[in-house]
Design a protein around this motif. Structure first.
Motif, PDB file in Angstrom:
ATOM      1  N   PRO A   1       0.621  -1.339  -0.181  1.00  0.00           N
ATOM      2  CA  PRO A   1      -0.067   0.036   0.145  1.00  0.00           C
ATOM      3  C   PRO A   1       0.879   1.212   0.017  1.00  0.00           C
ATOM      4  O   PRO A   1       0.582   2.270  -0.470  1.00  0.00           O
ATOM      5  N   ALA A   2       1.979   1.095   0.778  1.00  0.00           N
ATOM      6  CA  ALA A   2       2.874   2.489   0.924  1.00  0.00           C
ATOM      7  C   ALA A   2       3.591   2.668  -0.393  1.00  0.00           C
ATOM      8  O   ALA A   2       4.436   3.758  -0.625  1.00  0.00           O
ATOM      9  N   ASP A   3       3.667   1.652  -1.326  1.00  0.00           N
ATOM     10  CA  ASP A   3       4.654   1.952  -2.574  1.00  0.00           C
ATOM     11  C   ASP A   3       4.003   2.471  -3.708  1.00  0.00           C
ATOM     12  O   ASP A   3       2.854   2.259  -4.367  1.00  0.00           O
ATOM     13  N   GLU A   4       4.370   4.041  -3.745  1.00  0.00           N
ATOM     14  CA  GLU A   4       3.667   4.509  -4.756  1.00  0.00           C
ATOM     15  C   GLU A   4       4.089   4.213  -6.172  1.00  0.00           C
ATOM     16  O   GLU A   4       3.197   4.381  -7.237  1.00  0.00           O
ATOM     17  N   ALA A   5       5.157   3.565  -6.493  1.00  0.00           N
ATOM     18  CA  ALA A   5       5.306   3.068  -7.726  1.00  0.00           C
ATOM     19  C   ALA A   5       4.515   1.773  -8.137  1.00  0.00           C
ATOM     20  O   ALA A   5       4.586   1.386  -9.113  1.00  0.00           O
ATOM     21  N   LYS A   6       4.022   1.170  -6.987  1.00  0.00           N
ATOM     22  CA  LYS A   6       2.876   0.040  -7.255  1.00  0.00           C
ATOM     23  C   LYS A   6       3.853  -1.033  -7.928  1.00  0.00           C
ATOM     24  O   LYS A   6       3.340  -1.435  -8.823  1.00  0.00           O
TER      25      LYS A   6
ATOM     26  N   ALA B   1      -2.265  -3.967  -1.162  1.00  0.00           N
ATOM     27  CA  ALA B   1      -3.271  -3.321  -1.871  1.00  0.00           C
ATOM     28  C   ALA B   1      -3.448  -4.199  -3.182  1.00  0.00           C
ATOM     29  O   ALA B   1      -2.520  -4.798  -3.859  1.00  0.00           O
ATOM     30  N   THR B   2      -4.499  -4.056  -3.559  1.00  0.00           N
ATOM     31  CA  THR B   2      -4.945  -5.286  -5.026  1.00  0.00           C
ATOM     32  C   THR B   2      -5.545  -4.240  -5.990  1.00  0.00           C
ATOM     33  O   THR B   2      -6.066  -3.254  -5.949  1.00  0.00           O
ATOM     34  N   ARG B   3      -5.380  -4.887  -7.377  1.00  0.00           N
ATOM     35  CA  ARG B   3      -5.809  -4.008  -8.584  1.00  0.00           C
ATOM     36  C   ARG B   3      -6.224  -5.195  -9.325  1.00  0.00           C
ATOM     37  O   ARG B   3      -5.681  -6.211  -9.808  1.00  0.00           O
ATOM     38  N   PHE B   4      -7.501  -5.046  -9.940  1.00  0.00           N
ATOM     39  CA  PHE B   4      -8.118  -5.962 -11.142  1.00  0.00           C
ATOM     40  C   PHE B   4      -7.892  -5.355 -12.469  1.00  0.00           C
ATOM     41  O   PHE B   4      -8.264  -4.112 -12.415  1.00  0.00           O
TER      42      PHE B   4
END
Length: 325
Positions: free
Chosen positions: A128-133, A185-188
């Motif tokens: 979650p804290a990784d802005e670069a994702k 943090a997840t993303r689809f």
């Protein structure tokens, strides 16, 4: 007899005397300019007359887009069964997302269209804290396996409706969190990969499109974003040779210049002659007049020891008076 008369007439022509070296330089310059003019006309005629111009002989449009409608579970907040595109959605109230994948090819004229498409879903986890994702883990889902398609018309389209059940993806995300003891943090992301080949009367067209839809999971609310529409216009072009717009102008300018230098060259040869070289005495006298001309006067009589001499003008008389005080 006539030839002798022509020679006599030529001798009667009044010729302009020019310095010998200057005359030679001008003649050489005119000859060189004449030769350069011929060279420029040759280059323009043989290498610069035609230019390549592209023409569109077949135009087409290639478009793929993703539309969606979010269906809700029964709840006391919303009276409607579903929400349209562009809203903020409450995660706990979402039942599924009805997704429509559409691809269309529109050609200027009929042709044979064939290709393949597939629908791939990807669930990704990152800190979650990784802005670069930076992706820590990823799981792919085949929403629609690779499928072939073909048609023989100028307009062709395919449309597939796929329900996206976000509860299934949330369940896997929770399992990943438990296994790693990290709240990822997840993303689809859903991607429609389309490759098309169209055979037309003017050649073959090859195109590929990949519209995407994505949204975060795990939060209380989410929005659906991504490159939902990919629209490409293209054409098949042919190259034809046409006369350069500047060709006629160049030929006219070079021809006029060529004629001008021919006239100059003939003028120098026919109407000029080398001027006679000055003797040392003439050069010396010329130098004297150049340096002391303002102090010299013209007299009408020989200069003698007498105090009287005849001059031509009052100005000459004044000069003598000034000189003798």
């Amino acid at each position: 007899m006539k030839k002798n008369e022509d020679v006599t007439e030529l001798k009667k022509i009044k010729r302009l005397g020019l310095n010998k070296n200057l005359r030679i330089c001008l003649i050489i310059f005119s000859i060189l300019a004449f030769l350069i003019g011929i060279y420029l006309i040759y280059i323009t005629q043989n290498y610069q007359k035609y230019i390549d111009q592209k023409y569109k002989v077949f135009s087409y449009n290639n478009k793929a887009n993703i539309n969606y409608e979010v269906f809700l579970s029964p709840n006391s907040i919303y009276s409607q069964r579903s929400l349209k595109e562009g809203n903020v959605y409450i995660t706990n109230l979402v039942d599924y997302i009805n997704t429509t994948f559409r691809y269309e090819f529109n050609g200027e004229r009929p042709g044979k269209v064939k290709g393949k498409y597939s629908l791939i879903g990807t669930l990704e986890g990152f800190l979650p804290a990784d802005e670069a994702k930076k992706v820590i883990w990823k799981k792919e889902y085949i929403l629609k396996s690779e499928t072939q398609f073909k048609g023989e018309d100028k307009n062709f389209f395919i449309e597939i409706k796929i329900p996206v059940n976000i509860k299934n993806y949330l369940a896997f995300a929770e399992e990943a969190n438990k296994a790693a003891a990290i709240n990822f943090a997840t993303r689809f992301t859903a991607v429609m990969n389309v490759s098309t080949e169209a055979e037309t009367d003017k050649g073959t067209i090859k195109e590929s499109l990949a519209p995407t839809m994505e949204f975060p999971l795990g939060g209380k609310t989410f929005e659906i974003v991504g490159k939902l529409v990919e629209d490409k216009e293209g054409s098949i072009e042919e190259t034809k040779q046409i006369i350069s717009p500047s060709y006629n102008t160049k030929i006219i300018v070079y021809s006029i210049s060529l004629g001008l230098f021919i006239i100059i060259l003939l003028f120098l040869i026919i109407f000029t002659i080398p001027s006679a070289e000055q003797s040392p005495l003439e050069k010396k006298v010329k130098k004297i007049f150049k340096e002391h001309g303002k102090r010299m006067v013209a007299v009408n009589s020989e200069i003698s020891s007498k105090a009287i001499m005849e001059v031509q003008t009052i100005d000459d008389l004044v000069r003598i008076a000034d000189d003798i005080g």
